[in-house]
Design a protein around this motif. Structure first.
Motif, PDB file in Angstrom:
ATOM      1  N   LEU A  74     -28.549  58.260  91.472  1.00 48.87           N
ATOM      2  CA  LEU A  74     -27.937  56.931  91.394  1.00 48.87           C
ATOM      3  C   LEU A  74     -28.639  56.018  90.388  1.00 48.87           C
ATOM      4  O   LEU A  74     -28.042  55.577  89.416  1.00 48.87           O
ATOM      5  N   ARG A  75     -29.939  55.768  90.637  1.00 42.53           N
ATOM      6  CA  ARG A  75     -30.550  54.685  89.859  1.00 42.53           C
ATOM      7  C   ARG A  75     -31.065  55.123  88.496  1.00 42.53           C
ATOM      8  O   ARG A  75     -30.896  54.397  87.518  1.00 42.53           O
ATOM      9  N   LEU A  76     -31.694  56.296  88.417  1.00 42.10           N
ATOM     10  CA  LEU A  76     -32.264  56.700  87.134  1.00 42.10           C
ATOM     11  C   LEU A  76     -31.196  56.841  86.036  1.00 42.10           C
ATOM     12  O   LEU A  76     -31.353  56.277  84.945  1.00 42.10           O
ATOM     13  N   PRO A  77     -30.092  57.564  86.309  1.00 42.86           N
ATOM     14  CA  PRO A  77     -29.075  57.640  85.249  1.00 42.86           C
ATOM     15  C   PRO A  77     -28.518  56.259  84.905  1.00 42.86           C
ATOM     16  O   PRO A  77     -28.244  55.964  83.730  1.00 42.86           O
ATOM     17  N   ARG A  78     -28.405  55.406  85.914  1.00 41.48           N
ATOM     18  CA  ARG A  78     -27.880  54.064  85.673  1.00 41.48           C
ATOM     19  C   ARG A  78     -28.814  53.284  84.753  1.00 41.48           C
ATOM     20  O   ARG A  78     -28.376  52.627  83.802  1.00 41.48           O
ATOM     21  N   VAL A  79     -30.117  53.370  85.054  1.00 39.73           N
ATOM     22  CA  VAL A  79     -31.090  52.646  84.235  1.00 39.73           C
ATOM     23  C   VAL A  79     -31.132  53.196  82.816  1.00 39.73           C
ATOM     24  O   VAL A  79     -31.168  52.445  81.841  1.00 39.73           O
TER      25      VAL A  79
END
Lengths: 325, 264
Positions: A52-57
């Protein structure tokens, strides 16, 4: 610019990225972020971090980097401190191209290409108008900006119309395109965008010296042996390509390309090679931060990415506009 | 020597220059004079290669301009125009360094840096090397531009034994029109000093008396044609001036040199 400042810039970017992964509906400790990134820890945490968060960041980072580089190159080439892909209508055109491609059911891999075509069409229209209003090859800067903004408004309308009857569950809705979002980032999308940014950004950095010389104006640059028209066209094509790829990946995120090069100039970077690289770093930082703010400002609601960057960018634009002669 | 051979230039349906043949003398201060709209700037643009003639040929030391590649030409001739504005606050030294653009590939060498320092020194702007260009006065900005073109066609280094200095060409397009008298004299003095270093100067000047003082060869244009060429100020007569500039001219004597007053 000194090595120290570059180091500070890179470190700040890392800090912002770590914050982007750690902070959210569920806050994670630094240790959890670290372990989660390597797949260690409970499955929920690993899932939150890695899927969720790493690809988003990282997607936000790439979008910001691309918009920053595109803005820096456009401002230098246009000799116009207000030039940037969103205000010039480049991003809007790109969005229309991408939306058209989705509506026609073209393969997802063709989205960036369709966006690029749309971007070029938009820029040609804005230029045609500004050029007709006078002001040399680069057109009158104020007319160009006005034409670009209007082309952008038209693009928004076109997106609404194109998506009016599209089934909501099959394509990104109009809101996603017009306000931008890094929310549904996937690693495959990140990978594609990273490739585009490396190629396009690298090309812009290589064009940096020519952009430096263009700062003197067309005749002086030609006197120094630069093929001025060809150089301007090339920068425009590459900058549009970079901006279009960000639009295909995350929709319209405005004002990043405007604000970022000014920040980088303010910390003492002048030459365009360095300015473009610095704008990639600061642009990445700004968009990761904006995305984070959008998630935490009004929970549980999530603010659109483009809304946050507009809240930052518009006041900035207005102060710049006041001083534009 | 720069030669224009049977040169015409057409913009749309307007013929701006018509069958102009002229030789700018090597090692001299050539001045182009003429009323507004006579085609002076166009002539200069053709001579510098910034524009291509519709007909005719431009030659540098008997070699056609087309035979030079862009950066080769840029190392040989420089153009200084009225005024250069920058949209972004580059430091003075970076602006002057642009003159070395045709010389280095990725980063300036120590030789390039040395030349730029000396060029700024020559125009008296060394102390302001780090100051942002837009904060300078108009006169100072023009000094920096002068340093830039000096750096571009830098010809002060001693040639190797037995060799002679290469020929260089400096073109000035009304470089002093927004300058007060101090900066005006300074710029023209520096330009004139280049004549001792195998440089040919070609300038459009609008002040006739200044032109007569500095010039060593005069080309007077009128409606796209050469109205008069003169090797010395004394060869320009009252009738010529009155006809070409549509004024009444009166010749005064300034210690044996001509000085003109004009009225309508």
């Amino acid at each position: 610019m000194s090595v120290t400042r570059w180091t500070v810039l890179v470190l700040s970017l890392i800090v912002v990225m770590v914050a982007g992964v750690a902070i959210g509906t569920i806050n994670l400790s630094l240790a959890a972020v670290w372990h989660g990134a390597f797949g260690v820890g409970d499955t929920t945490t690993v899932y939150i971090v890695r899927a969720l968060r790493l690809p988003r960041v990282v997607l936000a980072l790439l979008v910001g980097a691309g918009l920053g580089m595109s803005g820096a190159a456009l401002q230098g080439t246009m000799r116009n401190p207000l030039a940037e892909p969103y205000l010039l209508g480049v991003s809007g055109g790109a969005a229309v191209g991408a939306v058209l491609a989705t509506v026609l059911g073209l393969a997802v891999s063709l989205l960036p290409l369709a966006a690029f075509v749309g971007a070029v069409v938009a820029v040609v229209i804005a230029f045609f108008v500004a050029h007709a209003a006078g002001g040399g090859t680069r057109g009158d800067p104020r007319t160009l900006l006005m034409a670009g903004v209007v082309v952008g408004a038209f693009a928004n309308a076109a997106i609404m119309v194109l998506l009016a009857r599209a089934p909501a569950n099959t394509v990104q809705d109009a809101m996603w395109w017009m306000m931008g979002s890094a929310a549904d980032a996937t690693w495959s999308r990140v990978g594609a965008l990273a490739a585009y940014m490396l190629v396009g950004g690298g090309a812009l950095v290589l064009l940096g010296r020519r952009i430096d010389v263009l700062a003197l104006g067309e005749d002086a640059a030609a006197g120094l042996g630069l093929a001025v028209d060809a150089a301007i066209r090339l920068v425009f094509l590459v900058a549009s390509f970079v901006a279009a790829a960000t639009v295909a990946a995350a929709g319209l995120v405005g004002f990043v390309g405007l604000v970022v090069p000014h920040i980088v100039r303010a910390i003492g970077v002048r030459q365009h090679r360095a300015l473009i690289i610095g704008s990639a770093l600061v642009g990445g930082m700004l968009v990761v931060l904006s995305d984070l703010l959008g998630r935490i400002l009004l929970p549980p609601a999530e603010l659109p990415l483009g809304a946050v960057t507009a809240l930052i960018g518009v006041p900035f634009l207005l102060t710049k506009l006041r001083r534009l002669t | 020597m720069v030669e224009l051979r049977d040169v015409s230039y057409r913009a749309g349906s307007t013929l701006i220059l018509q069958d102009v043949s002229v030789r700018f003398r090597a090692g001299r201060f050539n001045v182009i004079l003429g009323p507004n709209g006579a085609g002076k700037s166009t002539l200069l643009r053709l001579a510098t290669g910034l524009a291509k003639p519709t007909h005719g040929q431009v030659l540098y030391d008997d070699r056609p301009l087309d035979a030079f590649d862009a950066s080769e030409l840029a190392r040989m001739r420089a153009v200084l125009s009225q005024h250069v504005d920058l949209a972004f606050p580059l430091p003075t030294i970076d602006v002057a360094m642009m003159g070395r653009y045709p010389h280095y590939n990725r980063v300036p060498t120590s030789h390039d840096r040395d030349i730029v320092r000396r060029a700024l020194e020559m125009v008296g702007m060394r102390e302001k090397a780090q100051q942002p260009y837009p904060t300078l006065s108009g006169g100072e900005q023009q000094k920096v531009q002068l340093a830039r073109v000096l750096a571009q066609i830098w010809n002060y280094d001693e040639p190797p034994p037995g060799a002679s200095r290469p020929h260089r060409f400096l073109f000035l397009d009304e470089p002093t029109s927004s300058l007060d008298v101090h900066y005006q004299i300074h710029l023209l003095d520096v330009a004139k000093s280049l004549l001792d270093f195998d440089c040919t100067v070609v300038a459009i000047l609008h002040d006739l008396n200044v032109a007569l003082e500095y010039g060593g060869h005069f080309v007077l244009l009128e409606r796209g044609r050469i109205a008069l060429e003169a090797e010395s100020p004394d060869a320009i007569g009252q009738a010529d001036l009155e006809r070409i500039f549509q004024v009444r001219a009166r010749r005064l004597d300034d210690n044996g040199r001509a000085f003109w007053r004009f009225g309508l």
